[in-house]
Design a protein around this motif. Structure first.
Motif, PDB file in Angstrom:
ATOM      1  N   THR A 177       0.837  -1.195   0.000  1.00  0.00           N
ATOM      2  CA  THR A 177       0.000   0.000   0.000  1.00  0.00           C
ATOM      3  C   THR A 177       0.871   1.244   0.000  1.00  0.00           C
ATOM      4  OG1 THR A 177      -0.147   0.180   2.414  1.00  0.00           O
ATOM      5  CG2 THR A 177      -1.749  -1.238   1.320  1.00  0.00           C
ATOM      6  N   SER A 217      -3.087   4.284   3.016  1.00  0.00           N
ATOM      7  CA  SER A 217      -4.252   4.997   2.491  1.00  0.00           C
ATOM      8  C   SER A 217      -4.487   4.763   1.002  1.00  0.00           C
ATOM      9  CB  SER A 217      -4.120   6.493   2.758  1.00  0.00           C
ATOM     10  OG  SER A 217      -3.020   7.037   2.055  1.00  0.00           O
ATOM     11  N   GLN A 218      -3.533   4.170   0.266  1.00  0.00           N
ATOM     12  CA  GLN A 218      -3.707   3.928  -1.164  1.00  0.00           C
ATOM     13  C   GLN A 218      -3.309   2.499  -1.497  1.00  0.00           C
ATOM     14  OE1 GLN A 218      -1.476   6.729  -3.488  1.00  0.00           O
ATOM     15  NE2 GLN A 218      -2.495   8.520  -2.640  1.00  0.00           N
ATOM     16  N   GLN A 219      -4.092   1.860  -2.334  1.00  0.00           N
ATOM     17  CA  GLN A 219      -3.724   0.539  -2.826  1.00  0.00           C
ATOM     18  C   GLN A 219      -2.554   0.669  -3.790  1.00  0.00           C
ATOM     19  OE1 GLN A 219      -4.572  -2.543  -2.050  1.00  0.00           O
ATOM     20  NE2 GLN A 219      -3.182  -3.360  -3.600  1.00  0.00           N
ATOM     21  N   GLU A 268      -1.532  -0.622  -8.890  1.00  0.00           N
ATOM     22  CA  GLU A 268      -2.223   0.662  -8.842  1.00  0.00           C
ATOM     23  C   GLU A 268      -1.197   1.704  -8.393  1.00  0.00           C
ATOM     24  OE1 GLU A 268      -5.172   1.323  -9.803  1.00  0.00           O
ATOM     25  OE2 GLU A 268      -6.158  -0.625  -9.912  1.00  0.00           O
ATOM     26  N   ASN A 294       0.782   4.708  -7.059  1.00  0.00           N
ATOM     27  CA  ASN A 294       0.262   5.759  -6.176  1.00  0.00           C
ATOM     28  C   ASN A 294       1.001   7.080  -6.408  1.00  0.00           C
ATOM     29  OD1 ASN A 294       2.421   4.086  -4.662  1.00  0.00           O
ATOM     30  ND2 ASN A 294       2.406   6.019  -3.559  1.00  0.00           N
ATOM     31  N   ASP A 295       0.342   8.188  -6.044  1.00  0.00           N
ATOM     32  CA  ASP A 295       0.990   9.502  -6.089  1.00  0.00           C
ATOM     33  C   ASP A 295       2.199   9.502  -5.162  1.00  0.00           C
ATOM     34  OD1 ASP A 295      -0.935  10.679  -7.802  1.00  0.00           O
ATOM     35  OD2 ASP A 295      -2.303  10.886  -6.114  1.00  0.00           O
TER      36      ASP A 295
END
Length: 227
Positions: free
Chosen positions: A59, A64-66, A95, A97-98
């Motif tokens: 994550t 907080s993000q996958q 996926e 992430n930023d």
């Protein structure tokens, strides 16, 4: 013994600095702290053969993000207690992430790989892996990892330290460019048999282009459970 320990730490630190500091004019993007969870299993079939499996849940932005889900089964052949040859398959559902500049969309990668691993002197383990990858096209990648594991006293606690280089290749396996570098330091607890639990910190350095790199700090929890 102390000289040996400091020499090994210097080796890993030096390799990481070498990879990250090639050009001080490069642009660096600093990612938020990632959190990765690994479950590693091994089933012994015979004295020579074993089945192994890895599950990764990665994550971004501290839970907080996958990020990435990975499944990696493999079959290993053990020449003896210190050398093995493995073949395996990996499925990655990504996926990104930023603020990673790679496209922020769902991608799936399938790859098959061959791997040779050997335990040498000073508890240094060498792992060479050749990957053949399918994801928006086909490419090859070579990975080399050197690992040092050291028990603290006579108890169940140990230190695990590794550095891994990733190199993109052309179709004919000729090295093309650096892809990634991992530097990891973890503290482990031996549970029973060859099973253990580790908590560690890893620095990930991605080579996006000739003058752009992404640095990602990662908190990693690893559970090794062998049957």
């Amino acid at each position: 013994m102390k000289i040996r320990i400091f020499s090994i730490i210097f080796l890993f630190t030096g390799m990481s600095i070498y990879c990250s500091g090639q050009d001080l004019d490069d642009e660096y993007i600093f990612d938020q702290t990632n959190t990765w969870f690994f479950l590693l299993n091994k089933v012994k079939i015979t004295n020579k053969l074993s089945l192994e499996n890895e599950l990764h849940e990665r994550t971004g932005a501290f839970l907080s993000q996958q990020g990435t889900f990975l499944w990696r089964p493999s079959l290993g052949y053990h020449f003896h207690s210190k050398s093995s040859l493995s073949v395996g398959y990996s499925l990655l559902i990504n996926e990104p992430n930023d603020p990673n500049p790679k496209p922020l969309f769902h991608t799936i990668e399938n790859n098959v790989w061959e791997q040779f691993q050997r335990l040498g002197k000073w508890n240094l383990s060498h792992r060479l892996r050749q990957e053949h990858r399918w994801s928006n096209g086909f490419n090859n990648r070579f990975r080399y990892r050197i690992t040092w594991t050291h028990s603290i006293g006579a108890g169940p606690i140990f230190i695990n330290l590794f550095n891994e280089f990733w190199i993109n290749q052309k179709v004919n396996l000729i090295p093309e460019k650096w892809s990634r570098n991992w530097t990891y330091l973890g503290l482990g607890y031996q549970l029973f048999g060859s099973s253990n639990l580790q908590l560690g910190y890893m620095n990930q350095l991605d080579f996006i282009s000739e003058d752009l790199k992404v640095i990602t700090p990662i908190v990693q929890t690893t559970m090794v459970y062998n049957f």
